[in-house]
Design an enzyme around this catalytic site. Structure first.
Site, PDB file in Angstrom:
ATOM      1  N   GLY A 120       0.829  -1.186   0.000  1.00 25.78           N
ATOM      2  CA  GLY A 120       0.000   0.000   0.000  1.00 25.78           C
ATOM      3  C   GLY A 120       0.868   1.242   0.000  1.00 25.78           C
ATOM      4  O   GLY A 120       2.021   1.194   0.468  1.00 25.78           O
TER       5      GLY A 120
ATOM      6  N   GLN B 268       3.456   9.881   0.759  1.00 27.84           N
ATOM      7  CA  GLN B 268       4.710   9.130   0.931  1.00 27.84           C
ATOM      8  C   GLN B 268       5.685   9.365  -0.225  1.00 27.84           C
ATOM      9  O   GLN B 268       6.881   9.119  -0.088  1.00 27.84           O
ATOM     10  CB  GLN B 268       4.435   7.631   1.100  1.00 27.84           C
TER      11      GLN B 268
ATOM     12  N   CYS C   7       5.400  -0.057   7.366  1.00 26.74           N
ATOM     13  CA  CYS C   7       5.136   1.125   6.543  1.00 26.74           C
ATOM     14  C   CYS C   7       6.399   1.462   5.756  1.00 26.74           C
ATOM     15  O   CYS C   7       7.493   1.477   6.333  1.00 26.74           O
ATOM     16  CB  CYS C   7       4.752   2.296   7.449  1.00 26.74           C
ATOM     17  N   LEU C   8       6.261   1.745   4.462  1.00 25.17           N
ATOM     18  CA  LEU C   8       7.443   2.065   3.652  1.00 25.17           C
ATOM     19  C   LEU C   8       8.117   3.358   4.122  1.00 25.17           C
ATOM     20  O   LEU C   8       9.277   3.593   3.820  1.00 25.17           O
ATOM     21  CB  LEU C   8       7.071   2.172   2.167  1.00 25.17           C
TER      22      LEU C   8
ATOM     23  N   HIS D 295      -4.902   2.105   7.423  1.00 27.91           N
ATOM     24  CA  HIS D 295      -3.504   2.559   7.517  1.00 27.91           C
ATOM     25  C   HIS D 295      -3.243   3.664   6.487  1.00 27.91           C
ATOM     26  O   HIS D 295      -2.661   4.711   6.812  1.00 27.91           O
ATOM     27  CB  HIS D 295      -2.572   1.362   7.295  1.00 27.91           C
ATOM     28  N   GLU D 296      -3.669   3.444   5.241  1.00 21.29           N
ATOM     29  CA  GLU D 296      -3.394   4.420   4.178  1.00 21.29           C
ATOM     30  C   GLU D 296      -4.211   5.693   4.352  1.00 21.29           C
ATOM     31  O   GLU D 296      -3.714   6.795   4.108  1.00 21.29           O
ATOM     32  CB  GLU D 296      -3.646   3.799   2.799  1.00 21.29           C
TER      33      GLU D 296
ATOM     34  N   HIS E 165      -2.569   8.009   6.634  1.00 20.18           N
ATOM     35  CA  HIS E 165      -1.521   8.818   5.985  1.00 20.18           C
ATOM     36  C   HIS E 165      -2.109  10.118   5.415  1.00 20.18           C
ATOM     37  O   HIS E 165      -1.493  11.178   5.489  1.00 20.18           O
ATOM     38  CB  HIS E 165      -0.878   8.044   4.832  1.00 20.18           C
TER      39      HIS E 165
HETATM   40 CO    CO Z   1       2.318   3.506   5.707  1.00 20.46          CO
END
Ligand code: CO
Length: 169
Positions: A45, A50, A95-96, A137-138, A141
């Site tokens: 995701g 990001q 998370c990236l 989660h996204e 963000h």
């Molecule tokens: Co994330």
């Protein structure tokens, strides 16, 4: 084109992203770049912020039960809004933007989401389990929140300590 992913503690990760208003070529390029970047980084995701674009757009591409990540399963959610939630689930999230850190987080186990696709069409979907977790989660963000904010105090402290050491290396 693969874009650079911004990582914690970059302050831009804490911005509230703005509604997408133009469903144009630029948005299509952003979404295509986000997909390429996410696959390159082996993520499931990614939110636009990001890659340093503060717009309410996110993508999710969960692997099949056989572990294959198929592009036909790619979800693109523009201006998503959770309209209903049910139950709870604890899932070990990563998370990236916080590479190589994983911790248990509790979220709703089922969500109903309204969103737009890349052409601006109104859509909705219902999700449970990992997909519901990924969506929450996204969307966090887009509101400038990271999963580490959900950790209990002592775990958060431990994370900050370890992260400082890691950044110094
Ligand atoms: Co994330």
């Amino acid at each position: 084109m693969i874009r650079e992913i911004i990582t914690y503690p970059n302050k831009r990760l804490f911005l509230r992203s703005k509604e997408v208003e133009e469903f144009d070529k630029k948005l299509a390029v952003l979404l295509d770049d986000m997909y390429e970047t996410m696959i390159h980084k082996k993520g499931i995701g990614l939110a636009a912020i990001q890659v340093d674009v503060p717009l309410r757009a996110l993508i999710i591409n969960l692997p099949t039960p056989e572990g294959e990540q198929k592009k036909e399963d790619l979800l693109e959610l523009i201006n998503p809004q959770i309209v209903k939630t049910e139950g709870s689930i604890v899932y070990t999230e990563g998370c990236l933007s916080i590479p190589e850190y994983y911790e248990d987080v509790e979220r709703a186990n089922w969500v109903k989401v309204k969103y737009q696709d890349r052409d601006g069409n109104e859509k909705s979907l219902e999700a449970e389990g990992l997909l519901a977790v990924a969506i929450q989660h996204e969307i966090d963000h887009l509101d400038g929140h990271l999963f580490i904010e959900k950790l209990p105090y002592f775990k958060r402290k431990k994370f900050e300590k370890e992260w400082k050491k890691r950044v110094k290396r």
